[in-house]
Design a protein around this motif. Sequence first.
Motif, PDB file in Angstrom:
ATOM      1  N   UNK A 235       0.833  -1.207   0.000  1.00 48.14           N
ATOM      2  CA  UNK A 235       0.000   0.000   0.000  1.00 48.14           C
ATOM      3  C   UNK A 235       0.871   1.261   0.000  1.00 48.14           C
ATOM      4  N   UNK A 236       1.928   1.255   0.808  1.00 49.69           N
ATOM      5  CA  UNK A 236       2.822   2.404   0.866  1.00 49.69           C
ATOM      6  C   UNK A 236       3.458   2.682  -0.491  1.00 49.69           C
ATOM      7  N   UNK A 237       3.871   1.629  -1.191  1.00 51.45           N
ATOM      8  CA  UNK A 237       4.467   1.802  -2.514  1.00 51.45           C
ATOM      9  C   UNK A 237       3.479   2.425  -3.493  1.00 51.45           C
ATOM     10  N   UNK A 238       2.242   1.996  -3.437  1.00 54.91           N
ATOM     11  CA  UNK A 238       1.216   2.558  -4.323  1.00 54.91           C
ATOM     12  C   UNK A 238       1.007   4.047  -4.063  1.00 54.91           C
ATOM     13  N   UNK A 239       1.067   4.440  -2.803  1.00 57.54           N
ATOM     14  CA  UNK A 239       0.807   5.833  -2.462  1.00 57.54           C
ATOM     15  C   UNK A 239       1.949   6.763  -2.875  1.00 57.54           C
TER      16      UNK A 239
END
Length: 281
Positions: A235-239
């Motif tokens: 999720x962090x990478x997507x953001x």
Amino acid sequence: MSSSESIASVTGNQLPICCTCGVQYGAPRSDCPICLDERQYVGWDGQQWTSLAELRAQGRRGRLEEEGPGVLGVGVEPSVAVGQRALLIRSPSGNVLWDCVGYFDDDLAVEIEKLGGIRAIGVSHPHFYGAMTEWGRAFDVPVYVHAADRAWVGRPDPTIEYWTGDTHEIAPGMTLINAGTHFAGGTVLHWDADPEGRGALFSGDIFLVVMDRRWVSFMYSIPNFIPERPSTIRRALELVEPFSFERIYGAFWGRVVVADGEAAVRRSAERYLRFALGDGS
């Protein structure tokens, strides 16, 4: 900082500061909830407290030192608690302080005023709250904390602004991103107008810049070596994917990825997930 107000008159001088994590509380208490949490720890000698007045009496002093183009480290000598340094991001639209330390004094405030003061403060996660309310009050600026971490704030105050959602702009070209690693409200800051024109990411230890400064890591607990969950990392990478950045400024003095920051985050996540999930040799 108000011209009529000196540090000696600020009410927070005697308020308790946890010696282990460096977070200031609004009233005396027997324990530090942040240190009782599994992501931190109570000091080996039991819960110990100090205060701004005591730290100054012990000879602590502020430290300002360049950490990168347009970025000054703001720390304490000798160090306090976790030992992190904050970062003063010097922007033509107004300076932003990223993260906080558990210390504050007149000399440090005056030096920062000479550099243009502070227009806003952004904080990554509870371990780096430090004396953030003291800083916000002294400079009369908002302190941005993600609402998911509201319960961890030890000294609530009107200066603290709880933001929600995935991103929030706190100054022109400066965007908070709720990456969510380490803490649910774990936040990084993107600066799109750094002097090099390539963007910069300020990560605290939400994305932890490690000793090999070409890499970062992702930990649920750093002192207790509890790994972060793969779904949280994804999720962090997507953001952060929509944001361009060359440099990554970590939590401690000298912990800076100086080039290829976007690729460093991607390859670091790929390596982490490969080992965590047992994919490959």
